[in-house]
Design a protein around this motif. Structure first.
Motif, short mmCIF file in Angstrom:
data_model
loop_
_atom_site.label_atom_id
_atom_site.label_comp_id
_atom_site.label_asym_id
_atom_site.label_seq_id
_atom_site.Cartn_x
_atom_site.Cartn_y
_atom_site.Cartn_z
N ILE A 199 0.83 -1.08 -0.05
CA ILE A 199 0.06 -0.04 -0.03
C ILE A 199 0.81 1.10 -0.02
O ILE A 199 1.66 1.32 0.94
CB ILE A 199 -0.91 -0.12 1.25
N ASP A 200 0.87 1.96 -1.09
CA ASP A 200 1.67 3.15 -1.07
C ASP A 200 0.99 4.49 -0.57
O ASP A 200 -0.14 4.69 -1.35
CB ASP A 200 2.20 3.45 -2.54
N GLY A 201 1.47 5.09 0.13
CA GLY A 201 0.88 6.38 0.66
C GLY A 201 -0.40 6.35 1.37
O GLY A 201 -1.03 7.14 1.55
N GLN A 202 -0.62 5.17 1.99
CA GLN A 202 -1.90 5.03 2.80
C GLN A 202 -1.33 4.42 4.16
O GLN A 202 -0.44 3.59 4.20
CB GLN A 202 -2.82 3.94 2.17
N THR A 203 -1.80 5.31 5.24
CA THR A 203 -1.35 4.90 6.64
C THR A 203 -2.31 3.57 6.98
O THR A 203 -3.35 3.23 6.31
CB THR A 203 -1.79 5.90 7.39
#
Length: 269
Positions: free
Chosen positions: A44-48
């Motif tokens: 998951i890129d850029g998602q907390t």
């Protein structure tokens, strides 16, 4: 699942040397074997983490709620439900490792000299979030695997050795390697090491092996008792019944369940 740094911090973080163990686990050779495929693991890129949790709840439905397992502080879930409280209905059961009802807590004076020792660490880490999840959201069914039952299932040297007896299974190899990090825990903390998180996972895996008691709880959000999950009368305002585990599998049953689970992997090297 790889996510970006969450940006959410607890009021009372775990001791620094405990948190360093996460780096040790991430670098474990058993997780980095070329023969073990991780192609199915999403990145998951850029998602907390809390954003990922919120998205999962939004993707569920009231007619098909999800089973949720949480073995740490309740910070991410509390954040997600603050964004949309109605999403609490999309959780069929929340299995949470946390709290101490009729036993002492495990927050030690050695690490937290201003605390009275009545709280369990996951609740103490973020008392406000524990308060919200355990006292608000009447539609949210919480099955709390507290110290009251985890204290009955110790992690023993004999149990750790059993992972080596089935070392051909990669999950057994991984579990044994991870659990080996707790060797010496009792000497460092003066406390025995119990099956906190894994017993909670077994509660999800084998729900009929546990019994529960509905208990109204007051979560202390600050002061010397911060994080304490105190049993209160059923007519106490702003509380709801929480299903607190009353009985759990015996140590022998727990050991057998876990060892079987880590020997059923499709990955067999």
């Amino acid at each position: 699942v790889s996510t970006q740094s969450p940006g959410l911090e607890g009021t009372n973080p775990f001791p620094h040397d405990w948190r360093l163990d996460s780096y040790k686990l991430a670098m474990a050779p058993v997780l980095r074997q070329p023969s073990v495929s991780v192609d199915h693991v999403p990145l998951i890129d850029g998602q907390t983490g809390q954003q990922l949790l919120l998205a999962a709840l939004e993707a569920a439905s009231d007619d098909a709620p999800i089973e949720m397992l949480m073995t740490g502080p309740l910070t991410n879930l509390a954040w997600a439900l603050r964004q949309n409280p109605a999403l609490a209905k999309r959780i069929a059961n929340l299995y949470w490792m946390g709290g101490a009802v009729d036993v002492e807590g495990n927050v030690q004076i050695e690490f937290e000299p201003d605390h009275d020792g009545s709280a369990e660490w996951n609740a103490y880490w973020d008392p406000q979030s524990a308060f919200e999840i355990l006292q608000l959201y009447p539609d949210l069914i919480v099955r709390m695997i507290s110290l009251d039952v985890t204290n009955t299932v110790p992690i023993t040297d004999e149990f750790l050795a059993d992972f080596g007896a089935q070392y051909e299974f990669v999950l057994s190899r991984a579990a044994g390697s991870f659990y080996s990090l707790v060797a010496g825990h009792i000497h460092r903390t003066k406390l025995p090491y119990f099956a906190w998180d894994v017993l909670t996972a077994v509660a999800l895996l084998e729900p009929d092996a546990f019994t529960y008691e509905p208990v109204h709880l007051r979560v202390h959000v600050d002061g010397a008792s911060a994080g304490r999950t105190e049993r209160v009368a059923a007519d106490t305002p702003n509380t709801k019944p929480v299903l607190v585990a009353k009985t759990a599998p015996s140590p022998a049953q727990f050991y057998a369940t876990v060892l079987k689970a880590v020997s059923l992997s499709l990955i067999h090297i």
